[in-house]
Design an enzyme around this catalytic site. Structure first.
Site, PDB file in Angstrom:
ATOM      1  N   SER A 293      -6.021   2.552  13.315  1.00 48.06           N
ATOM      2  CA  SER A 293      -5.399   2.321  14.676  1.00 48.06           C
ATOM      3  C   SER A 293      -5.463   3.204  15.837  1.00 48.06           C
ATOM      4  CB  SER A 293      -3.763   2.341  14.239  1.00 48.06           C
ATOM      5  OG  SER A 293      -3.290   3.689  13.870  1.00 48.06           O
TER       6      SER A 293
ATOM      7  N   ASP B 230       0.694  -1.343   0.036  1.00 43.96           N
ATOM      8  CA  ASP B 230       0.076   0.014   0.047  1.00 43.96           C
ATOM      9  C   ASP B 230       0.974   1.140  -0.176  1.00 43.96           C
ATOM     10  OD1 ASP B 230      -2.434  -1.528  -0.157  1.00 43.96           O
ATOM     11  OD2 ASP B 230      -2.756  -1.153   2.016  1.00 43.96           O
ATOM     12  N   GLY B 231       2.165   1.216   0.569  1.00 39.67           N
ATOM     13  CA  GLY B 231       3.036   2.212   0.499  1.00 39.67           C
ATOM     14  C   GLY B 231       3.479   2.857  -0.857  1.00 39.67           C
TER      15      GLY B 231
ATOM     16  N   ASP C 189      -2.308  13.887  21.296  1.00 37.47           N
ATOM     17  CA  ASP C 189      -1.129  13.368  20.602  1.00 37.47           C
ATOM     18  C   ASP C 189      -1.119  13.938  18.903  1.00 37.47           C
ATOM     19  OD1 ASP C 189      -0.107  12.249  22.542  1.00 37.47           O
ATOM     20  OD2 ASP C 189       0.052  10.323  22.186  1.00 37.47           O
TER      21      ASP C 189
END
Length: 282
Positions: free
Chosen positions: A186, A68-69, A170
């Site tokens: 995630s 996918d990258g 974050d």
């Protein structure tokens, strides 16, 4: 005759061997091929190498060989030109790559014969507004997050010019439906069918009571401004775009362009989900 461009994973030998086979096969039949200069030289095809900023010029189809990258990198290079992309999966099962290595040559043959369809995926238009403004497109997501120092960031979020709230977290992810199965997932964001159109705003480890994802109209404009005294980093599809300082912002909305993915039959998103998560048929 067509001009085919190849983008391959730089650390997978199988991607290199398949690319060499496909490129040679196309050249023997009078077609033209190209690839980034470093990749071409590594495969002994240096005369077919071009700088990345010229990769899309006059191209008919782009072929991604990796995971996918690699697909994200390929889409980034050709999105402005609307060039279709064939994804050949060299590695683990991905959400974006459709063709197995054994079927790579057949996929090229089917493309040449016109036996394919185009699946259009929403792209994100992301604009950095700060000391140096810039515009980017992303197939998966744009992210503002804390710097490596580890401190949380404060991000004031507005939707269509109306202030919503300030997140202490974050980071914040603005994802497309395609990107809902990447970083947003995630961070406990929802899974969205990839052909849907929406903006998915997901906080990363929020230090506040409100910790839910927002699913918004794709034509909305999200404005994320860094407030307080801590800087943040900004990225798009994993590409680091630099540092945002207090007062700098990121604006996101649906791009008028789309990623055009070549498919050879129905793309069964639910079947891929079942395989990746080991879901039974009971």
């Amino acid at each position: 005759m067509v001009t085919a461009g190849f983008i391959l994973h730089g650390e997978r030998d199988r991607a290199a061997s398949i690319t060499h086979d496909l490129a040679t096969w196309l050249l023997q039949r009078g077609h033209d091929v190209r690839m980034p200069t470093d990749d071409a030289e590594r495969l002994g095809l240096g005369e077919h190498g071009v700088p990345e900023d010229r990769f899309a010029d006059g191209l008919d189809v782009a072929v991604s060989l990796g995971g996918d990258g690699t697909m994200l990198r390929t889409v980034e290079l050709v999105a402005d030109s609307g060039i279709p992309v064939i994804g050949i999966n060299v590695g683990q099962l991905g959400y974006l790559t459709e063709v197995d290595p054994a079927g790579a040559r057949m996929a090229i043959k089917r493309y040449l014969s016109g036996a394919y369809e185009i699946e259009e995926r929403m792209l994100l238009a992301a604009r950095i507004e700060g000391r140096e403004s810039s515009e980017h497109v992303a197939l998966n997501e744009a992210v503002i997050e804390k710097t490596p120092s580890g401190h949380t960031v404060r991000l004031a979020v507005s939707v269509d010019g109306e202030y919503f709230t300030t997140y202490a977290a974050d980071g914040l992810i603005v994802a497309t439906p395609t990107g809902s199965t990447a970083y947003s997932f995630s961070a406990r964001g929802p899974i969205v069918a990839p052909m849907h159109r929406c903006l998915v705003l997901t906080p990363v480890s929020p230090h506040m009571l409100f910790d839910r994802t927002l699913v918004l109209d794709p034509h909305s404009t999200l404005h994320l401004e860094v407030v307080g005294h801590r800087p943040a980093t900004v990225s798009a599809d994993g590409r680091n775009l630099g540092t945002l300082h207090p007062g700098d912002a990121l604006s996101c909305t649906a791009s008028p362009r789309t990623a055009r993915l070549v498919t050879f039959g129905e793309h069964d998103f639910l079947a891929i989900l079942k395989t990746k998560f080991g879901l039974s048929d009971r």
